[in-house]
Design a protein around this motif. Structure first.
Motif, PDB file in Angstrom:
ATOM      1  N   MET A   1       0.834  -1.203   0.000  1.00  0.00           N
ATOM      2  CA  MET A   1       0.000   0.000   0.000  1.00  0.00           C
ATOM      3  C   MET A   1       0.872   1.259   0.000  1.00  0.00           C
ATOM      4  N   LEU A   2       0.473   2.227  -0.746  1.00  0.00           N
ATOM      5  CA  LEU A   2       1.189   3.490  -0.751  1.00  0.00           C
ATOM      6  C   LEU A   2       0.768   4.317   0.456  1.00  0.00           C
ATOM      7  N   PRO A   3       1.564   5.298   0.857  1.00  0.00           N
ATOM      8  CA  PRO A   3       1.278   6.021   2.085  1.00  0.00           C
ATOM      9  C   PRO A   3      -0.017   6.822   1.985  1.00  0.00           C
ATOM     10  N   THR A   4      -0.579   7.059   3.145  1.00  0.00           N
ATOM     11  CA  THR A   4      -1.827   7.839   3.179  1.00  0.00           C
ATOM     12  C   THR A   4      -1.602   9.131   3.937  1.00  0.00           C
ATOM     13  N   THR A   5      -0.393   9.654   3.848  1.00  0.00           N
ATOM     14  CA  THR A   5      -0.062  10.871   4.589  1.00  0.00           C
ATOM     15  C   THR A   5      -0.918  12.032   4.107  1.00  0.00           C
ATOM     16  N   ALA A   6      -1.529  12.690   5.065  1.00  0.00           N
ATOM     17  CA  ALA A   6      -2.444  13.778   4.731  1.00  0.00           C
ATOM     18  C   ALA A   6      -1.723  14.921   4.045  1.00  0.00           C
ATOM     19  N   GLN A   7      -0.428  15.111   4.396  1.00  0.00           N
ATOM     20  CA  GLN A   7       0.327  16.232   3.844  1.00  0.00           C
ATOM     21  C   GLN A   7       0.449  16.155   2.322  1.00  0.00           C
ATOM     22  N   SER A   8       0.332  14.945   1.786  1.00  0.00           N
ATOM     23  CA  SER A   8       0.629  14.779   0.371  1.00  0.00           C
ATOM     24  C   SER A   8      -0.523  15.198  -0.534  1.00  0.00           C
ATOM     25  N   ILE A   9      -1.684  15.319  -0.017  1.00  0.00           N
ATOM     26  CA  ILE A   9      -2.829  15.542  -0.895  1.00  0.00           C
ATOM     27  C   ILE A   9      -3.471  16.911  -0.669  1.00  0.00           C
ATOM     28  N   ASP A  10      -3.589  17.639  -1.748  1.00  0.00           N
ATOM     29  CA  ASP A  10      -4.372  18.860  -1.708  1.00  0.00           C
ATOM     30  C   ASP A  10      -5.564  18.608  -2.628  1.00  0.00           C
ATOM     31  N   ARG A  11      -6.697  18.330  -2.026  1.00  0.00           N
ATOM     32  CA  ARG A  11      -7.841  17.871  -2.823  1.00  0.00           C
ATOM     33  C   ARG A  11      -8.375  18.941  -3.757  1.00  0.00           C
ATOM     34  N   ALA A  12      -7.991  20.186  -3.484  1.00  0.00           N
ATOM     35  CA  ALA A  12      -8.494  21.262  -4.337  1.00  0.00           C
ATOM     36  C   ALA A  12      -7.664  21.415  -5.604  1.00  0.00           C
ATOM     37  N   THR A  13      -6.526  20.705  -5.686  1.00  0.00           N
ATOM     38  CA  THR A  13      -5.618  20.923  -6.794  1.00  0.00           C
ATOM     39  C   THR A  13      -5.980  20.054  -7.996  1.00  0.00           C
ATOM     40  N   ALA A  14      -6.396  20.711  -9.041  1.00  0.00           N
ATOM     41  CA  ALA A  14      -6.675  19.999 -10.287  1.00  0.00           C
ATOM     42  C   ALA A  14      -5.726  20.517 -11.358  1.00  0.00           C
ATOM     43  N   LEU A  15      -5.527  19.708 -12.362  1.00  0.00           N
ATOM     44  CA  LEU A  15      -4.692  20.133 -13.485  1.00  0.00           C
ATOM     45  C   LEU A  15      -5.603  20.342 -14.693  1.00  0.00           C
ATOM     46  N   VAL A  16      -5.475  21.500 -15.291  1.00  0.00           N
ATOM     47  CA  VAL A  16      -6.322  21.808 -16.446  1.00  0.00           C
ATOM     48  C   VAL A  16      -5.435  22.141 -17.647  1.00  0.00           C
ATOM     49  N   ALA A  17      -5.667  21.432 -18.725  1.00  0.00           N
ATOM     50  CA  ALA A  17      -4.959  21.718 -19.980  1.00  0.00           C
ATOM     51  C   ALA A  17      -5.903  22.470 -20.896  1.00  0.00           C
ATOM     52  N   TYR A  18      -5.457  23.651 -21.346  1.00  0.00           N
ATOM     53  CA  TYR A  18      -6.290  24.481 -22.204  1.00  0.00           C
ATOM     54  C   TYR A  18      -5.774  24.478 -23.645  1.00  0.00           C
ATOM     55  N   ASP A  19      -6.511  23.874 -24.519  1.00  0.00           N
ATOM     56  CA  ASP A  19      -6.281  23.994 -25.966  1.00  0.00           C
ATOM     57  C   ASP A  19      -4.790  23.864 -26.331  1.00  0.00           C
ATOM     58  N   LEU A  20      -4.211  22.724 -25.984  1.00  0.00           N
ATOM     59  CA  LEU A  20      -2.768  22.546 -26.220  1.00  0.00           C
ATOM     60  C   LEU A  20      -2.485  22.173 -27.677  1.00  0.00           C
ATOM     61  N   TRP A  21      -1.545  22.903 -28.228  1.00  0.00           N
ATOM     62  CA  TRP A  21      -1.070  22.624 -29.585  1.00  0.00           C
ATOM     63  C   TRP A  21       0.443  22.517 -29.560  1.00  0.00           C
ATOM     64  N   LYS A  22       0.989  21.597 -30.347  1.00  0.00           N
ATOM     65  CA  LYS A  22       2.434  21.547 -30.533  1.00  0.00           C
ATOM     66  C   LYS A  22       2.722  21.296 -31.999  1.00  0.00           C
TER      67      LYS A  22
END
Lengths: 256, 313
Positions: B1-22
């Motif tokens: 099992m991986l750790p369940t340390t509370a410090q590691s998770i910020d539940r409000a943090t999402a990653l958003v990719a906006y219209d990525l072009w390369k």
């Protein structure tokens, strides 16, 4: 707020990684810069001194061993910093994928690049310092001359390290490292007033050799035998060349 | 099992990719890709080789500069603050770029140095992680002494050294044997359970179907469809399909059209989607006396075949 592209910690962290690798095999790593000058001084010095006798340098007669000792320091710097920058960086970049791994950590591209460059310079400094200590113990280079030569050695290490990294960023196959080695490094090693004064060369060849940066480094390190005319110009030339190479190599590495 | 340390998770943090072009020169590699990855979610980028998955991931953690668009990670704009973003991310690249100059333990400890984690804390964290990825007995081994599966687990452990809020796994199980893949899947499931957002790129449909909450199907740098695995299958293919060999193509096509479904070339035969009431079509298919006739549940491979006419491999 935009984070800075370069932090001292980031550069140090990359340098620290290379230093830790070096530390694992420090004895093996220290052997070449220790053994090479001893071998050269014994073979060229004792082997050639009876044939050559004294050498005329800066309007004075100088024992051959004293003449080549500062050049041994310069050559140690040239080889160690160039090869670290060229071979080792190429391997880290293309085979070990160390750069790729480092760039998944909170490090910028510029920090990884500068860390590699500083490490190449560090290798040059280690080689130059060890050679200098041997020359000093041998009685061929005054200790205070060595102490005050440290900034010059650092400048040379940065310059040849930049040359090595430029090579690593420019080649596609590791065998291509041989191109600058045979077109630049070997000519510098042999012609830049290392084993004989450049005054013995044909004038045009002597002038070409004088432009090559190892000549400037060797002449400046030979300051215990007398500083050359326009020594400050040589210093300026090395600094200018280092800045140009640094900018050029950075452009070679920067990702799209 | 991986750790369940509370410090590691910020539940409000999402990653958003906006219209990525390369674009490389005139050639577009990624075209208008956009999505949100939420904490505790496994999002899959599914596509064949060359679909633009790795380039997209590179843009997400700031290693590749987008030609257009940007990535927002919580309050951090990744393109201008890549260092700050990566301090909270874990990245498993496609290639094993472990440091061959160091032992297993040293790989983790020296990598932790880049995050300003003290040597003592790094050793403790490395010990925990090695136990979690079942490599504790190999701490002093050299990298070339590890199997492929062990190396992938170690790369994952390295990516977790900083308690990341989000983890990118770029084709993490490519080249692994089935057992090693299963072990890796368990680690990914554990990451999800502890609230970590996971972005997984893969061309294994079973992996995507099993691990991912949502999928983006990529082809030639474009998102061609998205949804949960079951949504995509139901919407695009249906419940069941038939693999059939040794029948007349024209006859098969006619049967499919009459039944209001479709068929595509598949391997040495054809794939045909069964309609909701398949009894009549099934009877007709069996009466054609094919060399091979296999009825099975639809999967993501079939979705891809339907959408692109090609396979994922």
């Amino acid at each position: 707020m935009k984070s800075p592209a370069i932090t001292a910690w980031g550069v140090y962290s990359v340098w620290h990684r290379h230093a830790m690798v070096y530390r694992r095999t420090w004895l093996v790593n220290c052997l070449p810069p220790l053994s090479e000058p001893i071998i050269y001084l014994v073979s060229f010095g004792y082997g050639l001194t009876p044939l050559v006798g004294d050498v005329t340098y800066a309007n004075q007669s100088v024992p051959y061993l004293n003449f080549i000792a500062p050049a041994m320091i310069a050559i140690g710097i040239l080889f160690q910093s160039f090869f670290e920058g060229a071979y080792a960086s190429f391997i880290r970049l293309n085979f070990q994928k160390t750069w790729q791994a480092l760039l998944t950590a909170p490090l910028s591209f510029a920090e990884v690049f500068l860390g590699d460059w500083l490490w190449a310079a560090t290798k040059g400094m280690i080689a130059g310092s060890l050679t200098g200590v041997i020359a000093t113990v041998w009685g061929l280079y005054p200790v205070w001359n060595l102490f005050f030569a440290i900034p010059i050695m650092l400048l040379g290490s940065l310059l040849f390290g930049a040359m090595g990294l430029l090579t690593a960023g420019s080649i596609r196959q590791i065998d291509q490292v041989n191109i600058p080695i045979f077109l630049l490094i070997v000519p510098m090693f042999t012609l830049c007033g290392t084993y004989f004064p450049r005054t013995t060369l044909p004038p045009i060849l002597g002038q070409i050799a004088t432009i090559l940066p190892l000549s400037s480094l060797t002449d400046l390190l030979r300051w215990n035998l007398g500083l050359p005319e326009f020594w400050w110009l040589k210093l300026l030339w090395m600094i200018t060349l280092m800045i140009i190479l640094r900018a050029w190599q950075f452009a070679r590495f920067i990702p799209s | 099992m991986l750790p369940t340390t509370a410090q590691s998770i910020d539940r409000a943090t999402a990653l958003v990719a906006y219209d990525l072009w390369k674009l490389y020169g005139e050639r577009p590699v990624v075209q208008g890709v956009g999505f949100t990855l939420n904490p505790g979610e496994v999002l899959g980028l599914l596509g064949p080789n060359g679909a633009g998955k790795t380039t997209t991931v590179g843009m997400l953690y700031g290693a590749v500069n987008p030609s257009r668009g940007f990535v927002q990670f919580g309050s951090i704009q990744v393109q201008s603050n890549g260092r700050s973003a990566r301090a909270k991310m874990g990245i498993v690249t496609q290639e094993d770029n472990l440091d061959p100059d160091f032992s297993v333990m040293e790989n983790l400890v020296h990598f932790a140095h880049h995050y300003r984690i003290s040597s003592k804390a790094a050793r403790q964290r490395a010990g925990e992680l090695l136990a979690q990825v079942d490599l504790q007995d190999y701490a002093q081994n050299q990298i070339d002494e590890l199997s492929g599966g062990m190396k992938r687990r170690l790369v994952l452990a390295r990516a977790l050294i900083n308690h990341p809020q989000i983890v990118f796994l770029d084709e993490p199980t490519t080249g692994l044997d089935p057992d090693a893949r299963q072990e890796f899947w368990k680690l990914v499931t554990d990451l999800k359970q502890r609230g970590c957002g996971v972005l997984l790129t893969t061309h294994y449909m079973d992996e995507a179907q099993r691990l991912c909450d949502r999928l983006l199907l990529l082809q030639q740098g474009q998102v061609i469809d998205q949804g949960t695995p079951s949504e995509l299958i139901d919407r695009t293919v249906g419940k069941e399909v038939v693999e059939i060999e040794g029948v007349d193509v024209a006859e098969l096509q006619t049967l499919a059209t009459q039944a209001g479904t479709w068929c595509r070339p598949f391997g040495s035969g054809y794939l045909l989607a069964l309609p909701p009431n398949p009894a009549q079509l099934w009877e007709q298919l069996t009466s054609t006396q094919p060399q091979r006739l296999t009825r099975r549940q639809a999967n993501l491979e079939d979705v891809f075949l339907r959408l692109t006419g090609g396979s994922l491999q």
